[in-house]
Design an enzyme around this catalytic site. Structure first.
Site, mmCIF file in Angstrom:
data_model
loop_
_atom_site.group_PDB
_atom_site.id
_atom_site.type_symbol
_atom_site.label_atom_id
_atom_site.label_comp_id
_atom_site.label_asym_id
_atom_site.label_seq_id
_atom_site.Cartn_x
_atom_site.Cartn_y
_atom_site.Cartn_z
ATOM 1 N N LYS A 189 0.912 -1.125 0.044
ATOM 2 C CA LYS A 189 0.136 0.083 0.041
ATOM 3 C C LYS A 189 0.811 1.065 0.001
ATOM 4 O O LYS A 189 0.394 2.210 -0.586
ATOM 5 C CB LYS A 189 -0.942 -0.096 1.175
ATOM 6 C CG LYS A 189 -1.997 -1.007 0.936
ATOM 7 C CD LYS A 189 -3.107 -0.775 2.024
ATOM 8 C CE LYS A 189 -4.086 -2.022 2.121
ATOM 9 N NZ LYS A 189 -5.041 -2.025 3.185
ATOM 10 N N LYS B 15 -5.103 -9.183 -7.304
ATOM 11 C CA LYS B 15 -5.926 -9.461 -6.497
ATOM 12 C C LYS B 15 -7.232 -8.557 -6.473
ATOM 13 O O LYS B 15 -6.972 -7.428 -6.669
ATOM 14 C CB LYS B 15 -5.406 -9.271 -5.107
ATOM 15 C CG LYS B 15 -6.206 -9.292 -3.800
ATOM 16 C CD LYS B 15 -5.475 -9.001 -2.510
ATOM 17 C CE LYS B 15 -6.500 -7.882 -1.862
ATOM 18 N NZ LYS B 15 -7.571 -8.295 -1.099
ATOM 19 N N LYS C 201 -11.275 -3.353 -3.414
ATOM 20 C CA LYS C 201 -12.047 -2.186 -3.531
ATOM 21 C C LYS C 201 -11.157 -1.012 -4.038
ATOM 22 O O LYS C 201 -11.715 -0.325 -4.542
ATOM 23 C CB LYS C 201 -12.830 -1.700 -2.137
ATOM 24 C CG LYS C 201 -13.616 -2.859 -1.658
ATOM 25 C CD LYS C 201 -14.150 -2.202 -0.324
ATOM 26 C CE LYS C 201 -14.319 -3.570 0.510
ATOM 27 N NZ LYS C 201 -13.256 -3.942 1.361
#
Ligand code: ADP
Ligand code: TRP
Length: 321
Positions: free
Chosen positions: A110, A189, A192
């Site tokens: 991230k 993957k 959202k």
């Protein structure tokens, strides 16, 4: 046995969330003491539009309830409504090695996507550990991607217990080994936050567009194809029983399968699969105040358990004087 898991309202819930976590969680309400919550504090690490977060939170609640979660048979609440999650997080920070967090795959992943990664992303697993330890959970059903977060939670619990004695239960992950991470329409993957998700509840036209844009390889109709490296197959199999899956696999391995036709059939399959839940969800969303009441009652039930743990933690650490 206490079974606990949470889901972020950082976007609309998708079929990876459903097969990776929601479906098994809903099943647990019949067999265990279930704790299921919407982790809006975690969603703050990636979502800064307040209106969207508020709307997503109510929608996630409607999704769970429509899909069969029963608030009378479970604890069902929104994380940010129980302040003990944050209180315990701070205490646990002091038992969390920097190296433990620096090794987190999800932080590395991230932070590479954020221009200037902030501390919330780094500390994310500590808040998650607090979520789990606060309720003395035994089992935590999650998708494969959360395995390391569970190991971090166990490490933190062990470090705290080493200092203050056996306060926290060490949770076990429950990961469905048959279920590989569900790929998104681009093959990464499904998430959202990657703009590659097939939402559980979406309009049919939107669903069709998503499914038609699943990336497949360039093999021609007359070529045999490889189901095991195909995103379309990985998604389609979720909606099939073992016989149906074997049949589709057979068609991949013989010449003649058309990706376009297979995608069209998948649209119908997904549409029918979620049809029984769609009306109930729409109906729930017309009554947002009733949804808020259900969540407030759930938060009160969760808080009773959380504050009992905090009482012990405050005493052991000396915060109680
Ligand atoms: P997202 O990545 O979409 O934000 P979350 O991190 O909120 O999803 O995950 C909620 C739950 O759904 C977790 O248990 C996670 O493991 C599971 N999950 C999320 N994406 C997938 C996926 N692509 N395949 C399987 N399980 C998934
Ligand atoms: N990090 C989890 C995810 O992204 C969500 C989560 C937050 C969670 N707190 C939790 C999952 C506690 C299980 C238990 O999927």
């Amino acid at each position: 046995m206490r079974v606990l898991s949470g889901i972020q309202p950082s976007g609309r819930l998708h079929i990876g969330n459903y097969f990776g976590m929601m479906k098994s969680m809903i099943g647990w309400q019949e067999k265990a003491d279930l704790f299921c919550f919407i982790v809006n504090l975690h969603a703050l690490t990636t979502l800064t539009d307040g209106k969207t977060l508020a709307a997503n939170t109510l929608e996630a609640a409607a999704d769970f309830l429509a899909l069969g979660l029963d608030p009378d048979k479970s604890h069902f609440w929104v994380q940010g409504d129980v302040p003990e999650h944050c209180e315990l997080t701070w205490i646990l920070h002091n038992h969390t090695g920097m190296g433990l967090l620096e090794r987190s795959h999800s932080f590395k992943d991230k932070s590479a996507r954020q221009e200037t990664p902030h501390h919330g992303l780094f500390s994310y697993p500590v808040l998650m550990a607090a979520d789990i330890l606060l309720y003395q959970a035994d089992l935590v059903p999650v998708g494969k991607d959360q395995k390391q977060h569970l190991e971090i939670a166990r490490d933190i619990a062990g470090a705290f217990n080493f200092v203050y004695g056996p306060v926290f239960n060490l949770p076990e992950p429950a990961i469905d080994q048959d279920l590989a991470t569900v790929p998104g329409i681009d093959g990464q993957k499904m998430s959202k936050s990657y703009n590659n998700a097939v939402e559980i509840f979406t309009g049919k036209e939107e669903l069709r567009k998503k499914i038609m844009s699943i990336v497949t390889d360039a093999r021609a109709v007359e070529d045999v194809k490889d189901p095991d490296s195909c995103n379309l197959f990985a998604i389609y199999r979720l909606f099939l029983d073992s016989e149906g899956e074997a049949e589709l696999r057979g068609r991949y391995l013989r010449p003649g399968l058309k990706y376009g036709e297979t995608k069209k059939a998948l649209v119908e399959r997904i549409w029918e699969y979620f049809a029984p839940f769609r009306d109930r969800r729409e109906e729930l969303l017309t009554r947002p105040d009733d949804l808020r009441d259900i969540l407030a009652a759930g938060a009160a039930k969760a808080k009773a358990v959380a504050s009992a743990t905090m009482e012990i933690v405050r005493e052991k650490t000396g915060l109680k004087y």
